[in-house]
Design a protein around this motif. Structure first.
Motif, PDB file in Angstrom:
ATOM      1  N   LEU A   1       0.821  -1.215   0.000  1.00 27.71           N
ATOM      2  CA  LEU A   1       0.000   0.000   0.000  1.00 27.71           C
ATOM      3  C   LEU A   1       0.855   1.266   0.000  1.00 27.71           C
ATOM      4  O   LEU A   1       0.445   2.293  -0.549  1.00 27.71           O
ATOM      5  N   GLY A   2       2.031   1.188   0.621  1.00 25.28           N
ATOM      6  CA  GLY A   2       2.919   2.349   0.612  1.00 25.28           C
ATOM      7  C   GLY A   2       3.326   2.721  -0.805  1.00 25.28           C
ATOM      8  O   GLY A   2       3.351   3.904  -1.175  1.00 25.28           O
ATOM      9  N   GLN A   3       3.631   1.723  -1.625  1.00 26.77           N
ATOM     10  CA  GLN A   3       4.008   1.983  -3.008  1.00 26.77           C
ATOM     11  C   GLN A   3       2.813   2.480  -3.827  1.00 26.77           C
ATOM     12  O   GLN A   3       2.957   3.326  -4.708  1.00 26.77           O
ATOM     13  N   ILE A   4       1.626   1.940  -3.531  1.00 29.79           N
ATOM     14  CA  ILE A   4       0.406   2.426  -4.200  1.00 29.79           C
ATOM     15  C   ILE A   4       0.192   3.899  -3.876  1.00 29.79           C
ATOM     16  O   ILE A   4      -0.127   4.725  -4.748  1.00 29.79           O
ATOM     17  N   LEU A   5       0.383   4.247  -2.611  1.00 29.87           N
ATOM     18  CA  LEU A   5       0.227   5.636  -2.174  1.00 29.87           C
ATOM     19  C   LEU A   5       1.214   6.541  -2.907  1.00 29.87           C
ATOM     20  O   LEU A   5       0.858   7.637  -3.375  1.00 29.87           O
ATOM     21  N   MET A   6       2.456   6.091  -3.054  1.00 29.89           N
ATOM     22  CA  MET A   6       3.465   6.893  -3.738  1.00 29.89           C
ATOM     23  C   MET A   6       3.153   7.050  -5.228  1.00 29.89           C
ATOM     24  O   MET A   6       3.383   8.112  -5.814  1.00 29.89           O
ATOM     25  N   THR A   7       2.628   6.014  -5.863  1.00 29.49           N
ATOM     26  CA  THR A   7       2.265   6.092  -7.283  1.00 29.49           C
ATOM     27  C   THR A   7       1.185   7.144  -7.499  1.00 29.49           C
ATOM     28  O   THR A   7       1.255   7.963  -8.430  1.00 29.49           O
ATOM     29  N   HIS A   8       0.170   7.141  -6.615  1.00 32.89           N
ATOM     30  CA  HIS A   8      -0.896   8.148  -6.709  1.00 32.89           C
ATOM     31  C   HIS A   8      -0.338   9.555  -6.477  1.00 32.89           C
ATOM     32  O   HIS A   8      -0.731  10.509  -7.165  1.00 32.89           O
ATOM     33  N   LEU A   9       0.570   9.692  -5.510  1.00 35.09           N
ATOM     34  CA  LEU A   9       1.125  11.010  -5.201  1.00 35.09           C
ATOM     35  C   LEU A   9       1.927  11.546  -6.390  1.00 35.09           C
ATOM     36  O   LEU A   9       1.841  12.737  -6.720  1.00 35.09           O
ATOM     37  N   GLU A  10       2.669  10.687  -7.043  1.00 36.33           N
ATOM     38  CA  GLU A  10       3.453  11.107  -8.201  1.00 36.33           C
ATOM     39  C   GLU A  10       2.531  11.583  -9.332  1.00 36.33           C
ATOM     40  O   GLU A  10       2.818  12.593 -10.001  1.00 36.33           O
ATOM     41  N   SER A  11       1.423  10.898  -9.534  1.00 34.54           N
ATOM     42  CA  SER A  11       0.456  11.317 -10.569  1.00 34.54           C
ATOM     43  C   SER A  11      -0.119  12.688 -10.233  1.00 34.54           C
ATOM     44  O   SER A  11      -0.289  13.543 -11.116  1.00 34.54           O
ATOM     45  N   GLU A  12      -0.419  12.896  -8.945  1.00 32.83           N
ATOM     46  CA  GLU A  12      -0.959  14.189  -8.511  1.00 32.83           C
ATOM     47  C   GLU A  12       0.078  15.292  -8.703  1.00 32.83           C
ATOM     48  O   GLU A  12      -0.259  16.406  -9.131  1.00 32.83           O
ATOM     49  N   ALA A  13       1.347  14.992  -8.404  1.00 32.14           N
ATOM     50  CA  ALA A  13       2.415  15.980  -8.566  1.00 32.14           C
ATOM     51  C   ALA A  13       2.565  16.382 -10.026  1.00 32.14           C
ATOM     52  O   ALA A  13       2.794  17.552 -10.351  1.00 32.14           O
ATOM     53  N   LEU A  14       2.428  15.423 -10.913  1.00 27.66           N
ATOM     54  CA  LEU A  14       2.533  15.687 -12.351  1.00 27.66           C
ATOM     55  C   LEU A  14       1.434  16.653 -12.794  1.00 27.66           C
ATOM     56  O   LEU A  14       1.671  17.585 -13.568  1.00 27.66           O
ATOM     57  N   LYS A  15       0.216  16.453 -12.262  1.00 32.92           N
ATOM     58  CA  LYS A  15      -0.903  17.344 -12.590  1.00 32.92           C
ATOM     59  C   LYS A  15      -0.657  18.762 -12.089  1.00 32.92           C
ATOM     60  O   LYS A  15      -1.113  19.738 -12.690  1.00 32.92           O
ATOM     61  N   GLN A  16       0.072  18.881 -10.971  1.00 30.97           N
ATOM     62  CA  GLN A  16       0.297  20.197 -10.354  1.00 30.97           C
ATOM     63  C   GLN A  16       1.595  20.856 -10.824  1.00 30.97           C
ATOM     64  O   GLN A  16       2.033  21.846 -10.246  1.00 30.97           O
ATOM     65  N   ASN A  17       2.220  20.279 -11.875  1.00 33.16           N
ATOM     66  CA  ASN A  17       3.462  20.823 -12.438  1.00 33.16           C
ATOM     67  C   ASN A  17       4.601  20.887 -11.415  1.00 33.16           C
ATOM     68  O   ASN A  17       5.374  21.856 -11.368  1.00 33.16           O
ATOM     69  N   ILE A  18       4.701  19.856 -10.607  1.00 33.38           N
ATOM     70  CA  ILE A  18       5.771  19.754  -9.620  1.00 33.38           C
ATOM     71  C   ILE A  18       6.991  19.113 -10.285  1.00 33.38           C
ATOM     72  O   ILE A  18       6.870  18.139 -11.024  1.00 33.38           O
ATOM     73  N   SER A  19       8.176  19.672 -10.030  1.00 33.99           N
ATOM     74  CA  SER A  19       9.399  19.171 -10.664  1.00 33.99           C
ATOM     75  C   SER A  19      10.023  18.010  -9.900  1.00 33.99           C
ATOM     76  O   SER A  19      10.511  17.052 -10.494  1.00 33.99           O
ATOM     77  N   PHE A  20      10.062  18.130  -8.578  1.00 35.68           N
ATOM     78  CA  PHE A  20      10.692  17.117  -7.741  1.00 35.68           C
ATOM     79  C   PHE A  20       9.740  16.668  -6.644  1.00 35.68           C
ATOM     80  O   PHE A  20       8.953  17.469  -6.126  1.00 35.68           O
ATOM     81  N   ILE A  21       9.832  15.399  -6.255  1.00 32.95           N
ATOM     82  CA  ILE A  21       9.302  14.937  -4.976  1.00 32.95           C
ATOM     83  C   ILE A  21      10.522  14.509  -4.163  1.00 32.95           C
ATOM     84  O   ILE A  21      11.436  13.866  -4.688  1.00 32.95           O
ATOM     85  N   SER A  22      10.548  14.873  -2.897  1.00 34.14           N
ATOM     86  CA  SER A  22      11.700  14.525  -2.069  1.00 34.14           C
ATOM     87  C   SER A  22      11.237  13.988  -0.721  1.00 34.14           C
ATOM     88  O   SER A  22      10.077  14.139  -0.333  1.00 34.14           O
ATOM     89  N   ALA A  23      12.168  13.370  -0.020  1.00 34.46           N
ATOM     90  CA  ALA A  23      11.906  12.897   1.337  1.00 34.46           C
ATOM     91  C   ALA A  23      13.194  13.005   2.134  1.00 34.46           C
ATOM     92  O   ALA A  23      14.275  12.691   1.635  1.00 34.46           O
ATOM     93  N   ALA A  24      13.090  13.484   3.348  1.00 34.11           N
ATOM     94  CA  ALA A  24      14.222  13.530   4.273  1.00 34.11           C
ATOM     95  C   ALA A  24      13.882  12.614   5.435  1.00 34.11           C
ATOM     96  O   ALA A  24      12.791  12.701   6.003  1.00 34.11           O
ATOM     97  N   PHE A  25      14.820  11.736   5.800  1.00 35.29           N
ATOM     98  CA  PHE A  25      14.488  10.730   6.809  1.00 35.29           C
ATOM     99  C   PHE A  25      15.752  10.271   7.527  1.00 35.29           C
ATOM    100  O   PHE A  25      16.882  10.536   7.088  1.00 35.29           O
TER     101      PHE A  25
END
Length: 697
Positions: free
Chosen positions: A504-528
């Motif tokens: 489900l974590g990977q499913i969530l990330m796939t959906h988020l990437e699609s949403e970012a593409l719609k919003q003209n986002i260049s990068f997705i990042s994570a700090a951990f």
């Protein structure tokens, strides 16, 4: 009857009977409040702490300094919200109020509070966002919580709701049994076998600090003993010294940081001194351990043979969740025979305390999440959770925050405030028909807001509020254009425990990437915080690693790591530059600034780098393996051989791969290698090297 008179009568009635600790909210204009504050000021005739108020010169602190008062007690606490509000501070400071005491909050009229220019907004809002346009929906949520809890007294310009929460006269014979058992365990571990630590945990008010003090007194009276106690601040140990001194007759020396009885001593030692000293006490107490960096706790734990850890369970007083999730895991791994005791019975106030119940319920600390069993993934949808929706639907807000509390050790009440208020933070959810099963939170970074200062950021001359990853990478790689690209930084991601390990974590990330593409986002990042499990998650999601901290983080004891996923063409070109430079930087620093990086983390990073094939003298390596050549004459060839083959599947996830990482790439000493891999000395270390290289090549 005017407001001041009503308030005076209510305060007097409370003082004439035994009451639960209670919350009093005074809401109105600052001018009206100033005229009616007299009865509250009279509270200062007794022991009162003022927070954020300029009305008094004594016992007044700024809200940002709230941690300095944790572990201390006051009859009354006044929190002036006109000078700023922090959720972490409010719930933490409520624990300093004594039994029968009162917590008073002074705030604007409920209807106007959300648009009040809160001075603390400057600490919550990223650079480029105009504070004048900020609406603090959290204050609507908090105002509703005040009104919906019948134990909260509310004084406004129009009315006064004045409940008195009298406590029942309870004859609980076992009230102190838990604490007495804890005292006996502390004494037993202090005098018993070495390397068997004790972990004492409790919610606030359960008497853990007093148990340490009473146990210290018993030990000091029984025999000559040296007890050290440490905490983030000496003030955190006030209750320990108070209870110890009360129980000790004939004290020779007594101040806020030491007690002496005959040849026995109880002495406060700052955390940094513990790591530097060569002296060892008979026993070491660590109070408020959750607020000490975990990597520091581990060093202390390994150095002192007899140690008692004491910690508040919840994360509102530091990194309590980090302590619970991470440090106890380390204890179980390294000292499986450690003992743990948890105190449940309140000592400092009554059962069902009104003030504690209010804050625990409002911040969702006292509510356990319930989840149904999910049979399939066919009816799951992904959508953004608007802040207005979360405010109107407390059930949805509760589900989101409980998921984050359970998943992330750093989640605190301040995060609840940010979810509702931060204009640049957004929540997305995976949902079934009526249940949230996954949440990801993102923070907007970069973009046109940083365009005018991009060169200053790149050349390390300026750092502004927020934009954490955007600024870090821009300055690290000196690429001004990077911080002008719109980015989403993932601040939290959580999946319901019932549904983890099912993709489900990977499913969530796939959906988020699609949403970012719609919003003209260049990068997705994570700090951990770097660990191999999280590495594998981000790697599987298609992220690449571009930054590693040079030392462990305070809150987690882990090295900070940043990974990115490029979305558009321009960002993909920049990502290639970052990947190349990071690879070279990592290889260069592994045997220098990163020599102490945990070996499994170093190996995970190496396996993520592009493989570089080197030419080396195979005959010299073969001669070493056959005992015909000394190691010193072929070190470079072994380094090149290992570099060329470390990603070989024949050695992946083996002890040999870890050993080669530690010896060849990190250049750890023979002593360090012997300790880490349970070897006896130089001879066994070199034998292990031959075994590992042979398996590799």
């Amino acid at each position: 009857m005017n407001s001041a008179s009503q308030l005076s009568i209510w305060l007097q009635n409370r003082n004439e009977q035994k009451c639960h600790r209670q919350l009093l909210v005074i809401s109105g204009s600052k001018e009206w409040l100033s005229k009616n504050i007299g009865p509250i000021i009279n509270l200062t005739s007794e022991d009162t702490l003022w927070v954020g108020s300029s009305l008094l010169d004594t016992k007044s602190i700024k809200i940002k300094d709230y941690r300095s008062k944790l572990g201390q007690e006051y009859n009354n606490l006044v929190l002036d919200c006109f000078e700023g509000f922090r959720a972490n501070a409010a719930i933490a400071l409520s624990g300093t109020v004594r039994s029968n005491g009162l917590m008073v909050m002074l705030c604007p009229d409920f209807k106007n509070w959300k648009t009040f220019p809160d001075p603390e907004n400057a600490n919550r809002i990223s650079y480029g966002i105009k504070q004048l346009n900020v609406v603090n929906l959290f204050y609507d949520y908090l105002s509703d919580a005040f009104c919906n809890d019948s134990s909260v007294a509310i004084l406004t310009e129009q009315s006064f709701r004045s409940p008195i929460c009298a406590s029942r006269i309870e004859q609980i014979t076992n009230q102190f049994i838990e604490q007495e058992n804890a005292i006996q365990l502390i004494c037993k571990h202090a005098e018993g076998r070495a390397n068997r630590p004790l972990l004492l945990t409790a919610d606030r008010g359960r008497g853990k600090s007093s148990a340490l003090g009473l146990a210290a007194a018993k030990l000091m009276q029984k025999a000559s003993i040296t007890i050290w106690i440490s905490a983030p601040l000496v003030g955190n140990t006030e209750q320990v010294f108070k209870h110890a001194s009360k129980s000790l007759p004939g004290i020779i020396k007594h101040n806020k940081s030491s007690l002496k009885l005959a040849t026995s001593t109880l002495t406060f030692k700052p955390v940094d001194q513990l790591l530097l000293t060569e002296e060892l006490p008979n026993v070491l107490f660590i109070d408020e351990a959750a607020a000490i960096p975990i990597h520091i706790l581990m060093k202390i734990f390994q150095k002192f043979p007899r140690i008692i850890f004491s910690s508040t369970s919840h994360g509102y007083e530091g990194s309590g969740r980090g302590f619970e999730i991470k440090f106890t895991r380390q204890l179980e791994k390294q000292k499986p025979n450690y003992k743990r005791v948890h105190l449940r019975q309140p000592i400092r106030w009554h059962n069902e305390d009104a003030l504690e119940n209010f804050w625990f319920n409002t911040m969702f600390y006292g509510q356990q999440a319930k989840h149904n069993k999910l049979k399939d993934f066919q009816n799951i949808n992904f959508r953004k959770l608007e802040k207005s929706e979360l405010l109107q639907n407390t059930g949805t807000l509760r589900q989101v925050f409980r998921l984050l509390l359970n998943a992330h050790y750093q989640t605190s009440p301040d995060d609840l405030q940010r979810i509702l208020d931060s204009p640049d933070q957004h929540s997305f959810a995976l949902m079934t028909e009526n249940e949230i099963i996954g949440v990801v939170q993102i923070i907007e970074e970069g973009g046109k807001e940083l365009a005018l200062i991009k060169n200053e950021i790149a050349n390390c001359n300026r750092r502004v509020k927020g934009h954490l990853v955007s600024q870090q990478l821009t300055s690290q790689y000196n690429i001004p254009a990077l911080c002008t690209l719109k980015q989403w930084r993932i601040s939290r991601i959580a999946i319901c425990p019932n549904y983890q390990r099912r993709g489900l974590g990977q499913i969530l990330m796939t959906h988020l990437e699609s949403e970012a593409l719609k919003q003209n986002i260049s990068f997705i990042s994570a700090a951990f915080g770097a660990n191999t499990e999280i590495f594998n998650f981000w790697k599987q999601a298609g992220f690449s690693f571009v930054h590693l901290g040079q030392k462990p983080e305070v809150s987690s004891g882990e090295y900070s790591c940043i990974c990115i996923k490029a979305i558009d063409t321009l960002s993909k070109d920049i990502a290639k530059i970052l990947n190349r430079d990071f690879s070279e930087e990592l290889r260069f620093n592994l045997n220098k600034t990163l020599r102490n990086l945990p070996t499994d983390i170093a190996l995970a990073l190496l396996l993520n780098l592009p493989t570089i094939k080197h030419s080396y003298n195979q005959c010299k390596v073969q001669q070493f393996l056959l005992d015909n050549r000394q190691l010193s004459t072929c070190l470079r060839d072994i380094y090149l051989a290992v570099s060329s083959n470390i990603s070989n599947k024949s050695i992946t996830n083996t002890k040999e791969a870890l050993f080669l990482t530690a010896m060849v790439f990190q250049s750890k000493t023979y002593k360090q290698l012997a300790e880490e891999f349970n070897l006896t000395g130089k001879k066994q270390v070199e034998a292990m090297l031959k075994q590992s290289v042979l398996k590799l090549v």
